[in-house]
Design an enzyme around this catalytic site. Structure first.
Site, PDB file in Angstrom:
ATOM      1  N   CYS A  10       0.793  -1.238   0.000  1.00 55.89           N
ATOM      2  CA  CYS A  10       0.000   0.000   0.000  1.00 55.89           C
ATOM      3  C   CYS A  10       0.821   1.281   0.000  1.00 55.89           C
ATOM      4  O   CYS A  10       0.664   2.110  -0.897  1.00 55.89           O
ATOM      5  CB  CYS A  10      -0.932   0.018   1.203  1.00 55.89           C
ATOM      6  SG  CYS A  10      -2.276  -1.134   1.018  1.00 55.89           S
ATOM      7  N   LYS A  28       2.874   2.066  -3.212  1.00 53.01           N
ATOM      8  CA  LYS A  28       2.003   2.192  -4.386  1.00 53.01           C
ATOM      9  C   LYS A  28       1.122   3.446  -4.294  1.00 53.01           C
ATOM     10  O   LYS A  28       0.953   4.186  -5.265  1.00 53.01           O
ATOM     11  CB  LYS A  28       1.139   0.929  -4.468  1.00 53.01           C
ATOM     12  CG  LYS A  28       0.145   0.906  -5.584  1.00 53.01           C
ATOM     13  CD  LYS A  28      -0.518  -0.471  -5.670  1.00 53.01           C
ATOM     14  CE  LYS A  28      -1.874  -0.340  -6.303  1.00 53.01           C
ATOM     15  NZ  LYS A  28      -2.971  -0.877  -5.553  1.00 53.01           N
TER      16      LYS A  28
HETATM   17  C1  UDX Z   1      -0.806  -0.052   5.541  1.00 51.46           C
HETATM   18  C2  UDX Z   1      -1.764   0.873   6.311  1.00 51.46           C
HETATM   19  O1  UDX Z   1      -1.358   0.950   7.681  1.00 51.46           O
HETATM   20  C3  UDX Z   1      -3.197   0.383   6.214  1.00 51.46           C
HETATM   21  O2  UDX Z   1      -4.090   1.286   6.857  1.00 51.46           O
HETATM   22  C4  UDX Z   1      -3.574   0.242   4.738  1.00 51.46           C
HETATM   23  O3  UDX Z   1      -4.865  -0.295   4.607  1.00 51.46           O
HETATM   24  C5  UDX Z   1      -2.570  -0.651   4.025  1.00 51.46           C
HETATM   25  O4  UDX Z   1      -1.235  -0.153   4.197  1.00 51.46           O
HETATM   26  P1  UDX Z   1       0.313  -2.443   5.945  1.00 51.46           P
HETATM   27  O5  UDX Z   1       1.047  -2.152   4.666  1.00 51.46           O
HETATM   28  O6  UDX Z   1      -0.337  -3.757   6.110  1.00 51.46           O
HETATM   29  O7  UDX Z   1      -0.822  -1.320   6.179  1.00 51.46           O
HETATM   30  O8  UDX Z   1       1.383  -2.299   7.150  1.00 51.46           O
HETATM   31  P2  UDX Z   1       1.788  -1.219   8.263  1.00 51.46           P
HETATM   32  O9  UDX Z   1       1.730  -1.892   9.578  1.00 51.46           O
HETATM   33  O10 UDX Z   1       1.053   0.045   8.131  1.00 51.46           O
HETATM   34  O11 UDX Z   1       3.333  -1.005   7.919  1.00 51.46           O
HETATM   35  C6  UDX Z   1       3.762  -0.519   6.645  1.00 51.46           C
HETATM   36  C7  UDX Z   1       5.265  -0.414   6.606  1.00 51.46           C
HETATM   37  O12 UDX Z   1       5.719   0.642   7.447  1.00 51.46           O
HETATM   38  C8  UDX Z   1       6.001  -1.676   7.075  1.00 51.46           C
HETATM   39  O13 UDX Z   1       7.097  -1.908   6.202  1.00 51.46           O
HETATM   40  C9  UDX Z   1       6.486  -1.313   8.473  1.00 51.46           C
HETATM   41  O14 UDX Z   1       7.662  -2.003   8.848  1.00 51.46           O
HETATM   42  C10 UDX Z   1       6.765   0.179   8.297  1.00 51.46           C
HETATM   43  N1  UDX Z   1       6.712   0.945   9.555  1.00 51.46           N
HETATM   44  C11 UDX Z   1       5.547   1.064  10.246  1.00 51.46           C
HETATM   45  C12 UDX Z   1       7.872   1.585  10.032  1.00 51.46           C
HETATM   46  O15 UDX Z   1       8.932   1.507   9.398  1.00 51.46           O
HETATM   47  N2  UDX Z   1       7.793   2.324  11.181  1.00 51.46           N
HETATM   48  C13 UDX Z   1       6.635   2.458  11.899  1.00 51.46           C
HETATM   49  O16 UDX Z   1       6.657   3.146  12.924  1.00 51.46           O
HETATM   50  C14 UDX Z   1       5.468   1.807  11.412  1.00 51.46           C
END
Ligand code: UDX
Length: 439
Positions: free
Chosen positions: A266, A269
């Site tokens: 997500c 993209k």
């Molecule tokens: C994300 C959105 O949170 C969600 O609302 C949407 O519907 C889809 O995209 P997701 O991709 O499943 O969800 O994972 P998320 O837990 O949000 O983490 C995304 C990325 O950010 C991961 O690579 C994670 O490691 C990174 N991240 C997250 C960080 O590097 N630091 C943080 O503090 C939080």
């Protein structure tokens, strides 16, 4: 109105979770999946990807007669006669960053052919470019004379916690004509206990709101990573800086952890999609563009240091602990592990990898990287390596103590891409420990 029957088109993360959770809330749900192999396993209650507790919930739904899978929309519609069609098909990124709407348009076309005396709701769960809901509503209006309503219902669930995110959402967003929005809102009543907000708005705001939420979260991660780079250079400790930020109620505590950059299906993209839309509408997008390029660089945070410390790649084995873009998923899309493995491989290093769930997906992706060592556990992966990079913060890696490292790892350098290891203990045990944003 027979409002307890709905179909979901597309059994990806969003569609399968939504369909299964609606079934577990008591609705009769048909999920449409046109990939024959995937369909076979879905019918058996086997989830095609790793998502905690989803398979169990699917099996319950199937056994209770609430959840059924279909090969095409037509047969699902004939059998269920639904009033709601949730569109959760993919919107893959085109080379110019725009989202490809081919599958959404196909799903709408099938829905337009339904002959019914009642109102029908086409609910857009797929993340679509701003303006799509409005455009589809115009088509529907013309073809069905006001019988089919298009409602935007962007989904905010996260992989790894998808079921609980869907069952107890922080908010539900619905965009479209007020009467249509009200009809879809009824489906969510049991999910919105304790006054959780239901935001009713127009379709454009719902679509842009979803992109904006992902851009905002990604920007926080990039900003903290930017601070981390300066913290590394100046001898600060990013863990303390994160706490200073998180305890300011104006800033808030979430999405402020420094690491190897964000991945997944997500954030990357949607940012590209946002930049593309800005271009189409003549809006300057330098902030979003910086986040995009900065994040690509962040994935390679340790590479310069590794090349400096280990200048003879052919004699150096590096192990990667974790390949998934985050823990509790087998999804490797845009994972920092891909950029790191490719970089090290191209620089001539020997690379060993291990992930508790994502080995299959990684192997399928890594066909172009010959002779990588695929390990069956963390001990095997650490053996014979000179350096290790922790890429994904799986719990089993977080539990690796200094003693455990001493017994399993004969190398010298531990690169902690998620700042989850006990750095001070590891240093005391004689290792060179390097985190993100830590001196
Ligand atoms: C994300 C959105 O949170 C969600 O609302 C949407 O519907 C889809 O995209 P997701 O991709 O499943 O969800 O994972 P998320 O837990 O949000 O983490 C995304 C990325 O950010 C991961 O690579 C994670 O490691 C990174 N991240 C997250 C960080 O590097 N630091 C943080 O503090 C939080």
């Amino acid at each position: 109105m027979d409002s307890d029957r709905l179909i979901v088109v597309g059994a990806g993360y969003v569609g399968l979770v939504a369909g299964t959770c609606f079934a577990s809330a008591g609705y009769k749900v048909g999920v449409v999946e046109n990939n024959a192999q995937k369909l076979l396993s879905l019918k058996e209650g086997i989830c095609p990807f790793y998502e905690p507790s989803l398979s169990e919930l699917m099996k319950e739904g199937i056994n209770a007669g609430k959840l059924k899978f279909y090969a095409d929309q037509k047969s699902a519609i004939q059998e269920l006669n639904p009033n709601f069609i949730f569109c959760a098909v993919g919107t893959p990124e085109s080379p110019d960053g725009s989202a490809n709407l081919k599958y959404v348009e196909e799903a709408l076309k099938e829905s337009l052919s339904i002959e019914t005396k009642e109102d029908l709701y086409f609910v857009l769960k797929s993340t679509v470019p701003v303006g799509t809901g409005k455009k589809l509503q115009e088509i529907a209006q013309e073809k069905t004379n006001g019988k089919l309503w298009v409602v935007n219902n962007p989904e905010f669930l996260r992989e790894g916690t998808a079921v609980s995110d869907f069952i107890r959402p922080e908010r539900v967003v619905l965009g479209g004509a007020p009467e249509a929005v009200n009809a879809v809102a009824k489906l969510y009543e049991s999910f919105l206990l304790n006054n959780r907000p239901l935001i009713k708005t127009d379709s454009t705001s719902a679509e842009l709101g979803k992109l904006a939420a992902n851009l905002m979260l990604a920007s926080r991660i990039s900003l903290v990573n930017q601070v981390a780079r300066l913290s590394s250079a100046t001898g600060g400790n990013i863990r303390a800086i994160e706490r200073i930020l998180q305890t300011d109620s104006r800033i808030g505590s979430k999405y402020l952890y420094a690491g190897l950059g964000f991945g997944g299906s997500c954030f990357p993209k949607d940012i590209k999609n946002f930049i593309h839309l800005c271009g189409v509408h003549g809006v300057e997008s330098s902030i979003a563009q910086s986040i995009d390029t900065f994040n690509d660089e962040q994935k390679l945070f340790f590479m310069k240091d590794i090349q400096k410390e280990f200048p003879n790649p052919k004699e150096t084995t590096i192990s990667l602990l974790g390949l998934a873009f985050k823990p509790d998923t087998d999804d490797i899309r845009e994972s920092p592990a891909l950029s790191i493995a490719e970089y090290l491989y191209n620089a001539g290093y020997k690379v060993k990898v291990y992930d508790p769930k994502a080995m299959g997906n990684f192997k399928a992706w890594a066909k172009h990287l010959k002779d990588l060592s695929y390990c069956s556990n963390a001990s095997d992966c650490l053996k014979d390596a000179k350096a290790v990079i922790l890429v994904t913060e799986w719990q089993e890696f977080q539990r690796l103590s200094a003693d455990k490292f001493k017994s399993l790892f004969k190398g010298s350098h531990i690169y902690d891409g998620k700042n989850v290891l006990a750095g001070e203990e590891l240093k005391k045990a004689g290792f060179t420990y390097k985190g993100i944003g830590q001196s």
